[in-house]
Write a protein that holds these residues in place. Structure first.
Motif, PDB file in Angstrom:
ATOM      1  N   GLY A  38      -4.633   6.670   2.471  1.00 15.28           N
ATOM      2  CA  GLY A  38      -5.496   5.622   2.983  1.00 15.28           C
ATOM      3  C   GLY A  38      -6.965   5.720   2.641  1.00 15.28           C
ATOM      4  N   TRP A  77      -0.747   5.022   0.591  1.00 13.22           N
ATOM      5  CA  TRP A  77      -0.412   5.765   1.800  1.00 13.22           C
ATOM      6  C   TRP A  77       0.637   6.847   1.590  1.00 13.22           C
ATOM      7  N   ASN A  83       0.803  -1.222   0.000  1.00 12.42           N
ATOM      8  CA  ASN A  83       0.000   0.000   0.000  1.00 12.42           C
ATOM      9  C   ASN A  83       0.836   1.273   0.000  1.00 12.42           C
TER      10      ASN A  83
END
Length: 117
Positions: free
Chosen positions: A76, A65, A61
């Protein structure tokens, strides 16, 4: 004097304007948004580094992020807003951003769909 510009020059001017406005500078935004979208659909992230669990955890991620912050995305929020808010309803009743209603079985319907989006 009144000058008349030939049609091919109109097309060239339009192409140059569109290319400079949306072209190379915005192309990076499209790449990042595509990777964030892809990352939002996977639970394990885009990267799998065999040698280091720490790097694997940090890289999962990463676009959602960290990289997305520099391209207009809040950290997020994409995974939750898109995957849960949109795909949670699967284009059924209650899905506020559904595109399932649009008929795209002919070019005319497809253009009508594009105009409404």
């Amino acid at each position: 004097r009144c000058y008349e510009i030939p049609i091919y020059l109109h097309i060239i001017i339009w192409y140059l304007y569109t290319f400079l406005r949306v072209g190379p500078a915005s192309m990076h935004f499209a790449y990042v948004h595509t990777l964030v979208h892809k990352e939002g659909h996977t639970r394990v992230g885009l990267f799998k580094i065999q040698s280091s669990k720490l790097l694997n955890t940090m890289m999962n991620n990463a676009f959602n992020w960290w990289v997305g912050m520099f391209y207009g995305l809040m950290p997020g929020t994409y995974a939750y807003g898109h995957s849960i808010g949109h795909h949670g309803y699967n284009n059924l009743e209650g899905d506020l951003i559904s595109t399932g209603w649009g008929r795209r079985d002919s070019m005319m319907n497809w253009f009508a769909y594009l105009i409404q989006m």
